[in-house]
Design an enzyme around this catalytic site. Structure first.
Site, PDB file in Angstrom:
ATOM      1  N   ARG A 181      -4.564   0.873   2.893  1.00  0.00           N
ATOM      2  CA  ARG A 181      -4.732   1.585   1.634  1.00  0.00           C
ATOM      3  C   ARG A 181      -5.794   0.921   0.751  1.00  0.00           C
ATOM      4  O   ARG A 181      -5.732  -0.269   0.486  1.00  0.00           O
ATOM      5  CB  ARG A 181      -3.416   1.651   0.884  1.00  0.00           C
ATOM      6  CG  ARG A 181      -3.418   2.747  -0.138  1.00  0.00           C
ATOM      7  CD  ARG A 181      -2.133   2.772  -0.935  1.00  0.00           C
ATOM      8  NE  ARG A 181      -2.470   3.138  -2.297  1.00  0.00           N
ATOM      9  CZ  ARG A 181      -2.738   4.372  -2.685  1.00  0.00           C
ATOM     10  NH1 ARG A 181      -2.692   5.359  -1.827  1.00  0.00           N
ATOM     11  NH2 ARG A 181      -3.052   4.626  -3.931  1.00  0.00           N
ATOM     12  N   HIS A 184      11.723   5.791  -4.108  1.00  0.00           N
ATOM     13  CA  HIS A 184      10.905   5.219  -3.038  1.00  0.00           C
ATOM     14  C   HIS A 184      11.380   5.669  -1.662  1.00  0.00           C
ATOM     15  O   HIS A 184      10.676   5.489  -0.676  1.00  0.00           O
ATOM     16  CB  HIS A 184      10.931   3.693  -3.115  1.00  0.00           C
ATOM     17  CG  HIS A 184      10.506   3.188  -4.464  1.00  0.00           C
ATOM     18  ND1 HIS A 184      11.396   3.001  -5.497  1.00  0.00           N
ATOM     19  CD2 HIS A 184       9.296   2.872  -4.962  1.00  0.00           C
ATOM     20  CE1 HIS A 184      10.746   2.583  -6.562  1.00  0.00           C
ATOM     21  NE2 HIS A 184       9.471   2.497  -6.268  1.00  0.00           N
TER      22      HIS A 184
END
Ligand code: GLN
Ligand code: ZN
Length: 760
Positions: free
Chosen positions: A521, A700
């Site tokens: 990422r 999450h």
């Protein structure tokens, strides 16, 4: 001759080749051989680049397919059991499983925990420590890459995370023991690593010990002396690298171990450079990190030279090396590839490749005299002057406004106790009001509309309509679910910082300024280069539209000044506090406009407030003062009846509760579900006076929490915080989730609140 070196080069590649390669491998679209070939290619390119810039050594081991801390854990054989037996060889697949959470037979398992690397936005994987663990060389990657560099004719300087830093950042699992007791088992493993590197012909090894810039307990300071008396003098020469700050009181450790070189952060620790030079062990080299590795500004080479001269006086030319302040992992790869910035602004910047040229130039000046780099000096000075003179960095109107700030601008009209009844009347809320944190699922449709608009396939009018449709849909669903305070859902925001940066003066955006955040990422932080001003309202139309669709109160939704600052590359020509104040003023105007447009509740998110804390405790007070002041400046202009919310995505408030209370937000929402409401204890102890929404739903995970478990969490919360001051909400925004989970989860959450409201 003095030398030039680098602590680490960005591993992602100028075109994010690493990301593409590793994701293709994960998806099964490419083979291990193809992956390895891309890695070799990237390393070769990066080494060549560094050698061409005039560096005497190239770093090896800075490359990783995921993270260098995980790489160190693999090298040491510190692999948690759930990932299978490694028997001396943590291959790439095992390495990826540790990062991504799969057991050896492919079953999903908890990945290694990830957290921020010191005060950067890079995330590392946390080593897991057990009292009975053993360390054994268990990965060949460092050695094979060292060989690779040698084969290509470079002088490799292998880079390792040092034993103190690796341990300090590790987390004790299973049992309670002092992790420092592992040091004696760790050091022999490091010795074997150093011996092998020496055998390969590595002249130098760099051991990164950024913990040296922290407040260290006495036992850890003693451990430095012990560790480095053991690790030096065995073969390769040892450079200990400290960075992300000055050494402070740890300067007195410098003479306590006979290291061959010490690297220090010559940007953040500029004032102590001469002191460190004087304290070095006899014959040791000082690596002066005078080029800022944490930011993207071009260096003032004259000023840097001036800093180096007295060091040269103390040490002589031979013992002074030049380097960036820290690994260049934290800056983008190459400014030459950048197409999104105008020439003037580009002229003020330096990415990794340019910073290495600066390092090379400084070395030449030290070795051959300043005339040898006359051209580079002239260009650097011209850039510095251009930036200093430019009207783009200074807005007289903004400066005048900041100069005219008064204390009452950071105070609400009345204290919270008096605001509360006015807000309750204004918003007409039930007990235990339900709300969400702001974003709703960014559906494929929303993302497609954004992409099509960017590519010109969608007109502006069509794009705006698509966003309005998404907002209308979000509002309709919230009403159906029965939430009390609604949000517009943020479909128009790709990112909570970028959205505001694009609408504020003083920000610029790159096309290729990527830096690694974690694993594959990457993020592209905005460049905050000039005085901040708001040419026009940024969110008012969306919020007004959303409010027009419902009678229930709609929350305006803004990103706070500290978070805008923290997640950008920030100008270095004025204190961060000054920039924060400018951001706060721009947001203050937005808040005023939202209020005037009829929004009765406004949320200003500050998820980055905590991570902005300086590494040294002694500097916290000053930071918290201006951070709190900025938030209050942004939010205090409203009337008592307007409710100010804030949100923070973590559950750690123990040491900053005073500052949190000083924000004086009417309502704060925080992450709490995973800690089972434990974090509320500190709010109770402190007698936190305002309202709190402890998250009851862990966003999450895709799992839908049941009504029972959320009611249970609420009951727990109510034992600590009186019901009159409790809100009911998820832990964080829902943009990464799908409606399939979000809708039932929120229905259950609203049901849990209803159940709690009923008289028992
Ligand atoms: N309002 C933002 C959202 O809901 C907050 C995100 C965050 O806290 N990081 O997405
Ligand atoms: Zn959050």
């Amino acid at each position: 001759m003095g030398k030039a070196h680098n602590l680490g080069f960005p591993r992602i590649g100028a075109h994010r080749e690493m990301k593409r390669a590793v994701e293709a491998y994960w998806a099964g679209e490419s083979s291990l051989e193809e992956l390895e070939a891309t890695g070799r290619d990237l390393r070769a390119r990066h080494w060549r680049r560094q050698a061409e810039a005039g560096l005497d050594y190239v770093p090896v081991g800075d490359f990783s397919w995921y993270d260098h801390m995980l790489e160190m854990s693999a090298l040491l054989g510190a692999v948690p059991e759930r990932f299978g037996q490694v028997s001396g060889n943590v291959d790439l697949d095992t390495f990826f499983r540790m990062a991504r959470g799969r057991s050896a037979d492919g079953v999903e398992t908890t990945p290694c925990e990830m957290t921020k690397w010191f005060d950067t936005n890079y995330h590392y994987l946390v080593p897991e420590l057990h009292a009975d663990m053993a360390f054994e060389i268990s990965s060949e990657r460092l050695f094979s890459e060292t060989r690779e560099a040698l084969d290509q004719g470079y002088n490799p300087k292998p880079v390792l995370v040092g034993p103190l830093t690796w341990l300090w950042l590790g987390k004790v699992k299973g049992g309670d023991f002092d992790k420092l007791t592992l040091l004696d088992r760790l050091l022999p493993a490091y010795e074997r690593i150093l011996d092998r590197l020496a055998g390969q012909g590595a002249e130098w090894v760099q051991l990164d010990e950024p913990v040296l810039v922290l407040d260290l307990p006495e036992a850890w300071r003693a451990a430095y002396t012990r560790a480095y008396n053991r690790l030096t003098g065995r073969g390769p020469r040892v450079m200990v690298a400290a960075y992300f700050g000055g050494l402070g009181d740890n300067v007195d450790l410098v003479p306590s171990a006979p290291v061959d070189a010490l690297h220090v952060d010559g940007v953040r620790g500029v004032r102590e450079l001469e002191g460190v030079a004087a304290a070095l062990p006899a014959d040791a080299v000082l690596s002066a990190g005078v080029i800022d590795g944490r930011n993207i500004w071009r260096t003032d080479l004259e000023a840097a030279l001036e800093r180096l001269r007295p060091l040269e006086q103390i040490l002589g030319n031979e013992r002074l090396w030049v380097a960036p302040s820290c690994s260049l992992l934290h800056v983008p790869v190459d400014l030459a590839e950048e197409t999104g910035l105008d020439e003037e602004l580009k002229g003020w910047l330096a990415f990794a490749a340019q910073k290495l040229e600066e390092v090379g130039a400084l070395k030449r000046a030290l070795n051959e005299g300043r005339d040898a780099i006359a051209e580079a000096l002239a260009a650097s000075s011209a850039a510095v002057a251009s930036r200093r003179r430019s009207a783009r960095t200074r807005s007289p109107a903004v400066r005048e406004r900041v100069a005219g700030l008064t204390g009452d601008m950071t105070r609400r009209d009345s204290p919270y106790a008096e605001r509360r009844p006015r807000q309750r009347a204004n918003l007409d809320l039930p007990e235990l009001p339900t709300t969400t944190i702001g974003s709703f699922p960014q559906t494929a449709e929303i993302r497609r509309a954004r992409r099509d608009f960017k590519a010109g396939r969608l007109s502006e009018a069509e794009y705006l309509q698509a966003m309005r449709d998404a907002i209308a849909e979000d509002v309709r669903i919230q009403e159906e679910i029965g939430l009390d305070v609604l949000v517009h859902g943020e479909p128009e925001r790709s990112d909570m910082v970028e959205y505001f940066g694009q609408r504020l003066e003083g920000f610029a955006f790159t096309t290729g300024g990527w830096v690694q955040s974690y694993g594959s990422r990457c993020v592209r932080p905005p460049v905050l280069y000039g005085d901040v001003a708001r040419p026009e309202p940024m969110t008012v139309d969306w919020s007004v539209y959303a409010q027009s669709l419902t009678d229930r109160p709609m929350k305006g939704m803004l990103t706070g000044p500290v978070t805008l600052l923290q997640w950008s590359f920030v100008r270095d020509d004025q204190p961060r506090a000054d920039t924060a104040r400018q951001l706060a003023l721009a947001l203050r105007d937005e808040v005023a406009d939202l209020e005037a447009a009829g929004l009765r509740a406004i949320q200003v998110d500050e998820p980055a407030l905590r991570e902005g804390l300086p590494l040294r405790r002694g500097e916290w007070g000053d930071y918290l003062d201006w951070a709190v002041e900025s938030f209050r400046l942004a939010t205090s202009g409203v009337s008592d009846a307007t409710q100010i919310h804030t949100h923070m995505c973590y559950a750690e408030f123990n040491d900053i509760i005073e500052a949190i209370a000083a924000l004086d937000a009417d309502v704060i929402s925080v992450e709490a579900s995973r800690s089972e409401m434990e974090l509320l204890e500190v709010f109770r102890e402190y007698e936190y006076p305002n309202e709190i929404g402890p998250g009851v739903y862990d966003i999450h995970s895709p799992r839908v929490p049941t009504t029972d478990e959320m009611a249970e969490l609420l009951a727990k919360a109510e034992r600590v915080i009186p019901r009159e001051r409790l809100w009911v909400n998820p832990d964080c925004g829902l943009k990464t989730r799908g409606w399939g989970e979000v809708r039932p989860a929120l229905e259950n959450m609203v049901e849990a609140a209803r159940r709690m409201r009923e008289p028992q």
